[in-house]
Scaffold this motif. Structure first.
Motif, mmCIF file in Angstrom:
data_model
loop_
_atom_site.group_PDB
_atom_site.id
_atom_site.type_symbol
_atom_site.label_atom_id
_atom_site.label_comp_id
_atom_site.label_asym_id
_atom_site.label_seq_id
_atom_site.Cartn_x
_atom_site.Cartn_y
_atom_site.Cartn_z
ATOM 1 N N GLY A 60 37.879 32.560 58.740
ATOM 2 C CA GLY A 60 38.387 33.931 58.698
ATOM 3 C C GLY A 60 38.588 34.445 57.284
ATOM 4 O O GLY A 60 38.185 35.565 56.947
ATOM 5 N N LEU A 61 39.210 33.627 56.446
ATOM 6 C CA LEU A 61 39.423 34.036 55.060
ATOM 7 C C LEU A 61 38.110 34.141 54.295
ATOM 8 O O LEU A 61 37.955 35.004 53.428
ATOM 9 N N GLY A 62 37.158 33.285 54.605
ATOM 10 C CA GLY A 62 35.857 33.350 53.948
ATOM 11 C C GLY A 62 35.161 34.680 54.203
ATOM 12 O O GLY A 62 34.626 35.308 53.278
ATOM 13 N N PHE A 63 35.180 35.131 55.453
ATOM 14 C CA PHE A 63 34.593 36.434 55.769
ATOM 15 C C PHE A 63 35.370 37.559 55.104
ATOM 16 O O PHE A 63 34.776 38.511 54.575
ATOM 17 N N MET A 64 36.689 37.454 55.107
ATOM 18 C CA MET A 64 37.512 38.503 54.499
ATOM 19 C C MET A 64 37.259 38.574 52.994
ATOM 20 O O MET A 64 37.085 39.665 52.443
ATOM 21 N N PHE A 65 37.210 37.421 52.322
ATOM 22 C CA PHE A 65 36.979 37.411 50.878
ATOM 23 C C PHE A 65 35.599 37.979 50.545
ATOM 24 O O PHE A 65 35.442 38.727 49.576
ATOM 25 N N ALA A 66 34.590 37.611 51.330
ATOM 26 C CA ALA A 66 33.241 38.121 51.087
ATOM 27 C C ALA A 66 33.188 39.637 51.290
ATOM 28 O O ALA A 66 32.593 40.367 50.479
ATOM 29 N N LEU A 67 33.807 40.114 52.354
ATOM 30 C CA LEU A 67 33.824 41.553 52.628
ATOM 31 C C LEU A 67 34.567 42.306 51.536
ATOM 32 O O LEU A 67 34.087 43.331 51.029
ATOM 33 N N PHE A 68 35.731 41.812 51.140
ATOM 34 C CA PHE A 68 36.490 42.462 50.076
ATOM 35 C C PHE A 68 35.730 42.403 48.749
ATOM 36 O O PHE A 68 35.842 43.314 47.928
ATOM 37 N N GLY A 69 34.966 41.338 48.527
ATOM 38 C CA GLY A 69 34.150 41.246 47.321
ATOM 39 C C GLY A 69 33.056 42.299 47.290
ATOM 40 O O GLY A 69 32.806 42.927 46.257
ATOM 41 N N ILE A 70 32.427 42.523 48.423
ATOM 42 C CA ILE A 70 31.392 43.560 48.520
ATOM 43 C C ILE A 70 32.010 44.934 48.301
ATOM 44 O O ILE A 70 31.464 45.770 47.562
#
Length: 114
Positions: A60-70
């Motif tokens: 969950g955090l991996g997807f959130m971090f990637a999305l926030f990075g984009i």
């Protein structure tokens, strides 16, 4: 996985630097801003793989971090050239703070789950 994340982060950082050198419309402020977003996102994803947590939190955090990075990268591209009174800079700082707080909370919560 940690080596893959670091490799991808380094490649994205280098490509971003090349874009900054080759594109005339890509100002220095935007180059530095987006580079900082790439470094921060890569660092947070690396920490996520380093810290011991339950798999559900990691995914969950991996997807959130990637999305926030984009989102942070896009905000860095469209940002104005000034740092003071820049809503985009404030938004990216707020996103990074949310990511860091989420990482700490999930780490603490994951420890208490049996």
């Amino acid at each position: 996985m940690k080596k893959v994340l670091l490799s991808i982060g380094i490649v994205l950082f280098v490509v971003n630097g090349l874009f900054g050198l080759l594109l005339s419309g890509y100002d220095t402020f935007n180059l530095v801003f987006t580079s900082m977003v790439i470094v921060t996102t890569t660092l947070l994803l690396y920490l996520l793989c380093t810290i011991k947590m339950k798999d559900g939190f990691i995914i969950g955090l991996g997807f959130m971090f990637a999305l926030f990075g984009i989102v942070g990268y896009i905000l860095g591209l469209v940002s104005g050239q000034e740092v003071q009174d820049n809503g985009y800079v404030i938004a990216v700082i707020a996103l990074a703070a949310i990511e860091a707080i989420s990482l700490v909370i999930c780490h603490i919560t994951s420890k208490s789950i049996k």
